[in-house]
Design a protein around this motif. Structure first.
Motif, mmCIF file in Angstrom:
data_model
loop_
_atom_site.group_PDB
_atom_site.id
_atom_site.type_symbol
_atom_site.label_atom_id
_atom_site.label_comp_id
_atom_site.label_asym_id
_atom_site.label_seq_id
_atom_site.Cartn_x
_atom_site.Cartn_y
_atom_site.Cartn_z
ATOM 1 N N LYS A 1 8.540 -9.220 -1.116
ATOM 2 C CA LYS A 1 7.853 -8.096 -0.478
ATOM 3 C C LYS A 1 8.794 -7.435 0.529
ATOM 4 N N PHE B 1 4.598 -6.866 -6.749
ATOM 5 C CA PHE B 1 3.187 -6.506 -6.873
ATOM 6 C C PHE B 1 2.850 -6.160 -8.324
ATOM 7 N N ALA C 1 -8.018 -4.461 -7.265
ATOM 8 C CA ALA C 1 -6.927 -5.268 -6.700
ATOM 9 C C ALA C 1 -6.666 -4.781 -5.279
ATOM 10 N N TRP C 2 -6.538 -5.728 -4.348
ATOM 11 C CA TRP C 2 -6.301 -5.397 -2.951
ATOM 12 C C TRP C 2 -5.188 -6.286 -2.411
ATOM 13 N N MET C 3 -4.484 -5.795 -1.428
ATOM 14 C CA MET C 3 -3.491 -6.597 -0.719
ATOM 15 C C MET C 3 -3.897 -6.671 0.740
ATOM 16 N N ARG D 1 8.250 -3.271 -4.809
ATOM 17 C CA ARG D 1 7.057 -2.997 -5.595
ATOM 18 C C ARG D 1 6.958 -3.864 -6.843
ATOM 19 N N GLY E 1 -2.887 -8.325 4.435
ATOM 20 C CA GLY E 1 -1.803 -8.966 5.159
ATOM 21 C C GLY E 1 -1.673 -8.438 6.567
ATOM 22 N N ASP F 1 3.397 -6.017 3.544
ATOM 23 C CA ASP F 1 2.114 -6.192 2.881
ATOM 24 C C ASP F 1 1.453 -4.868 2.490
ATOM 25 N N ALA G 1 2.438 -2.758 -1.011
ATOM 26 C CA ALA G 1 1.367 -2.740 -2.003
ATOM 27 C C ALA G 1 0.999 -1.313 -2.384
ATOM 28 N N GLN G 2 0.912 -0.445 -1.386
ATOM 29 C CA GLN G 2 0.544 0.946 -1.661
ATOM 30 C C GLN G 2 1.572 1.628 -2.547
ATOM 31 N N GLY H 1 -3.943 -1.356 0.444
ATOM 32 C CA GLY H 1 -3.571 -2.400 1.394
ATOM 33 C C GLY H 1 -4.480 -2.408 2.596
ATOM 34 N N ILE I 1 -1.580 -0.307 -5.082
ATOM 35 C CA ILE I 1 -2.605 -1.266 -4.674
ATOM 36 C C ILE I 1 -3.056 -0.931 -3.253
#
Length: 330
Positions: free
Chosen positions: A14, A20, A33-35, A17, A37, A43, A47-48, A54, A52
């Motif tokens: 991380k 992920f 799906a979510w991240m 990308r 952190g 995080d 993720a974005q 975040g 995803i």
């Protein structure tokens, strides 16, 4: 725990990308799906970048659309969002400001703030669409936590409300209105030209207004307005809005003077009237509004851009068009 992904085993760390994307592929790309952190860069932003949503916990950051105090609160947000998405298929909320987000007293209520926050937390993008200048939307964008582009001047300018930087502009050609501005000046009518500019001044005028309410408006604007000897000879830029603010009798005279100078297919004249005493400042009651229509400026704006009729406007001597595209005016 159903899945565990290790950066040493995957070969990516991380916020890359790819880590992920590999996680999504291993789970057959689930619908939700979510991240979650506590590191904004590794995080949330990582993720974005992979598409995803975040959620930042135990902290807050201006680049995070979703910030919650702990994991339990984040879990509750995810559940509520899934329920919301089951009902909503929209991904963009475009809203007017005056009379819509703001109440009849021009105030932004906590209920509206919470509603906009809920929409953003669900992943929906929120965009303000207004006849206001970009500068006058900054406080509202800040209160609502909005950093994305806004549509101002009723489509004349798309702007970044944080930096007050114009992203797309539709201007009124100088050659189309220079004669009109000179005619207004010769008759002693106080005309105002609005400029696409992030640095004050962005409004220019030549003759001091004789109407008390317009004079109060000029005084309130302060450094945002500059008086120059002549709007034609004293400027070298194309305006995004022209306006005459005066008594009803004098604005009607301004509209009559406009007839020889303006192509009706290019610019229409409107008188703006308030719906209730609190929805629009009183000084707007008898202003002349000039609109440059899409079909004469289509090489200047993106294809398909457009807005519907404003409920705060009333055309002078004609009925509303069934569709009115993006304009260079209020």
């Amino acid at each position: 725990m159903g899945w565990s992904f290790n950066s040493a085993a995957l070969g990516y760390e991380k916020p890359h990308r790819r880590i992920f994307e590999l996680a999504l592929e291993a789970m057959d790309r689930p619908r939700y799906a979510w991240m979650v952190g506590d590191n904004i860069r590794a995080d949330v932003l990582g993720a974005q970048a992979a598409g995803i949503p975040g959620i930042l916990v135990r902290g807050c950051h201006p680049k995070s659309l979703r910030s919650w105090p702990d994991l339990a609160a984040a879990g509750q947000l995810i559940l509520e969002t899934i329920e919301w998405e089951a009902l909503m298929t929209y991904r963009l909320l475009a809203s007017d400001i005056d009379g819509t987000l703001l109440d009849s007293k021009g105030k932004l209520t906590e209920r509206v703030v919470e509603a906009v926050r809920a929409a953003r937390n669900s992943g929906m993008q929120v965009c303000l669409v207004t006849g206001r200048r970009p500068r006058s939307t900054v406080g509202i964008c800040t209160a609502l936590g909005l950093e994305g582009p806004i549509i101002s001047f009723n489509g004349g300018v798309i702007a970044d409300p944080v930096m007050l930087r114009s992203l797309r502009v539709v201007t009124i050609p100088r050659e189309a209105v220079s004669g009109l501005l000179l005619a207004w000046h010769d008759e002693g009518l106080s005309a105002f030209a609005y400029r696409d500019s992030a640095v004050p001044s962005d409004v220019y005028y030549a003759l001091a207004p004789t109407w008390a309410r317009m004079a109060e408006y000029v005084a309130r604007e302060g450094a945002n307005m500059t008086r120059i000897p002549c709007l034609v000879r004293g400027t070298d830029w194309e305006p995004v809005r022209l306006m005459v603010g005066d008594s009803e009798e004098r604005t009607l005279a301004a509209s009559q003077l406009a007839q020889p100078h303006l192509d009706p297919a290019r610019v229409r004249i409107f008188h703006l009237v308030p719906l209730t005493p609190g929805e629009l400042p009183g000084f707007l009651r008898a202003m002349v509004l000039l609109r440059a229509e899409f079909w004469t400026l289509k090489d200047r704006i993106p294809p398909g851009a457009g807005t519907g009729p404003s409920r705060t406007g009333r055309p002078s001597g004609s009925s509303w068009p069934t569709w009115r595209p993006a304009t260079a005016g209020i």
